[in-house]
Design an enzyme around this catalytic site. Structure first.
Site, PDB file in Angstrom:
ATOM      1  N   ASP A 159       0.819  -1.211   0.000  1.00 14.29           N
ATOM      2  CA  ASP A 159       0.000   0.000   0.000  1.00 14.29           C
ATOM      3  C   ASP A 159       0.855   1.265   0.000  1.00 14.29           C
ATOM      4  OD1 ASP A 159      -2.347  -1.438  -0.053  1.00 14.29           O
ATOM      5  OD2 ASP A 159      -2.550  -1.505   2.126  1.00 14.29           O
ATOM      6  N   GLU A 203      -4.624   9.989   4.500  1.00  6.77           N
ATOM      7  CA  GLU A 203      -4.909  10.923   5.583  1.00  6.77           C
ATOM      8  C   GLU A 203      -3.836  11.995   5.720  1.00  6.77           C
ATOM      9  OE1 GLU A 203      -2.117   8.336   6.496  1.00  6.77           O
ATOM     10  OE2 GLU A 203      -4.040   7.362   6.949  1.00  6.77           O
ATOM     11  N   ARG A 214      -7.259  19.628  23.276  1.00  8.00           N
ATOM     12  CA  ARG A 214      -5.914  19.300  23.760  1.00  8.00           C
ATOM     13  C   ARG A 214      -5.763  17.798  23.569  1.00  8.00           C
ATOM     14  NH1 ARG A 214      -4.633  19.779  29.009  1.00  8.00           N
ATOM     15  NH2 ARG A 214      -2.503  20.476  28.583  1.00  8.00           N
ATOM     16  N   ASP A 233      -3.037  14.527  21.379  1.00  3.43           N
ATOM     17  CA  ASP A 233      -1.789  14.230  20.672  1.00  3.43           C
ATOM     18  C   ASP A 233      -1.871  14.600  19.199  1.00  3.43           C
ATOM     19  OD1 ASP A 233      -0.765  13.278  23.007  1.00  3.43           O
ATOM     20  OD2 ASP A 233      -0.226  11.290  22.254  1.00  3.43           O
ATOM     21  N   LEU A 275      -8.374   3.994  11.357  1.00  6.32           N
ATOM     22  CA  LEU A 275      -9.007   2.831  11.993  1.00  6.32           C
ATOM     23  C   LEU A 275      -8.301   2.491  13.298  1.00  6.32           C
ATOM     24  CD1 LEU A 275     -11.112   0.492  11.695  1.00  6.32           C
ATOM     25  CD2 LEU A 275      -9.285  -0.808  10.587  1.00  6.32           C
ATOM     26  N   GLN A 298       4.194   9.581   4.752  1.00  6.35           N
ATOM     27  CA  GLN A 298       5.362   9.601   3.868  1.00  6.35           C
ATOM     28  C   GLN A 298       5.965  10.988   3.686  1.00  6.35           C
ATOM     29  OE1 GLN A 298       3.922   7.755   0.255  1.00  6.35           O
ATOM     30  NE2 GLN A 298       4.096   5.699   1.086  1.00  6.35           N
TER      31      GLN A 298
END
Length: 294
Positions: free
Chosen positions: A74, A149, A176, A178, A193, A249
């Site tokens: 992928d 994404e 607030r 991560d 997911l 990437q």
């Protein structure tokens, strides 16, 4: 009778010997079948038995070919998609990776499935991409696209960051956490997911926003119409430099106070599948999802 495809590109990058052999077999088989075949120039030094004039860059392949066959996992497909989506080219994958959610064909018997595809027996779907822009002091500092994404996160050191989310310039929520995963339907079975996001049918025109470890008991993923423009305003009080990762990437640096604009790309990936492709079969087969009880 005119063939659906006349010029075919083979795309990949140097991996293990099995993947290299698949590239070689594809080139030889397609050439024997009478197609004009070009190969990703990242493979030129490895596949030295193929004439040099048959190698081209990814951009040139997008311009010249009718069909691109991506060999790998992928990750290879995601990298190719960000470029090939700019061109009028169909794309199919031969799986030489791990999961192979986007690469349908089995490398052990790709000839059988490809023979049908090359006869015109295939189904096609359009997968949209997301464009991401980093705005600083009213100027675009960096930009890239993502098929899966775009993820706002703290960078190399894990810590909470603060940001506000606007949808079509209307304030939606502040957080607030991560970070935040902004996902396409294609990406809904990937990182999103794992973060607890919903699975979106690949044909939906929708975008999901999935908080990452939010510091609240009330935060939930949100699904919005695919034509909505998402704006994230990063708090000027955040420590250090954050990042937006596109498909895991490409990294775009983000400074405190920056704005991140995410919206649907005008380009689409023309992904094709064998006639017997079934999205829900892929979910069950690749993710072990909801097997039949009787």
């Amino acid at each position: 009778m005119k063939k659906p495809f006349e010029v075919i590109a083979i795309i990949g990058k140097p991996r293990d010997q099995q993947a290299i052999q698949t590239h070689r077999e594809l080139y030889q088989w397609l050439s024997t079948e009478g197609y004009q075949v070009f190969v990703d120039d990242r493979l030129a030094t490895i596949l030295d038995d193929i004439p040099q004039e048959h190698f081209s860059s990814l951009i040139e392949l997008g311009k010249r070919a009718d069909l691109a066959i991506v060999v790998g996992g992928d990750g290879n497909m995601l990298g190719a998609a960000r470029i090939l989506s700019r061109f009028d080219i169909s794309v199919i994958g031969v799986n030489r990776g791990n999961l192979g959610f986007l690469t349908d064909l089995n490398p052990e018997n790709f000839q059988s499935a490809l023979t049908d595809v090359l006869k015109g027996e295939f189904m096609e779907e359009e997968r949209f991409l997301l464009e991401t822009e980093i705005h600083r002091h009213g100027q675009i500092k960096s930009h890239n696209a993502a098929l899966n994404e775009a993820v706002l996160h703290p960078g190399q050191v894990a810590h909470m960051i603060e940001f506000e989310v606007y949808i079509d310039d209307s304030f939606a929520f502040s957080q607030r956490s991560d970070g935040l995963i902004v996902s396409t339907p294609t990406g809904s079975t990937a990182y999103s997911l794992s973060g607890g996001g919903p699975i979106l049918s690949s044909s939906l025109n929708a975008i999901s926003l999935v908080p990452m470890f939010p510091h609240t008991l009330s935060s939930r993923p949100l699904v919005v119409d695919g034509k909505r423009r998402i704006k994230l305003i990063v708090s000027p009080d955040n420590r250090g430099t954050q990042e937006v990762s596109c498909d895991g990437q490409i990294s775009l640096p983000v400074s405190p106070g920056d704005e991140i604009h995410i919206y649907q790309s005008p380009n689409v990936l023309k992904l094709i599948h064998p006639k017997d492709y079934n999205y829900y079969h892929v979910l069950r087969n690749k993710l072990g999802w909801s097997s039949k009880l009787f």
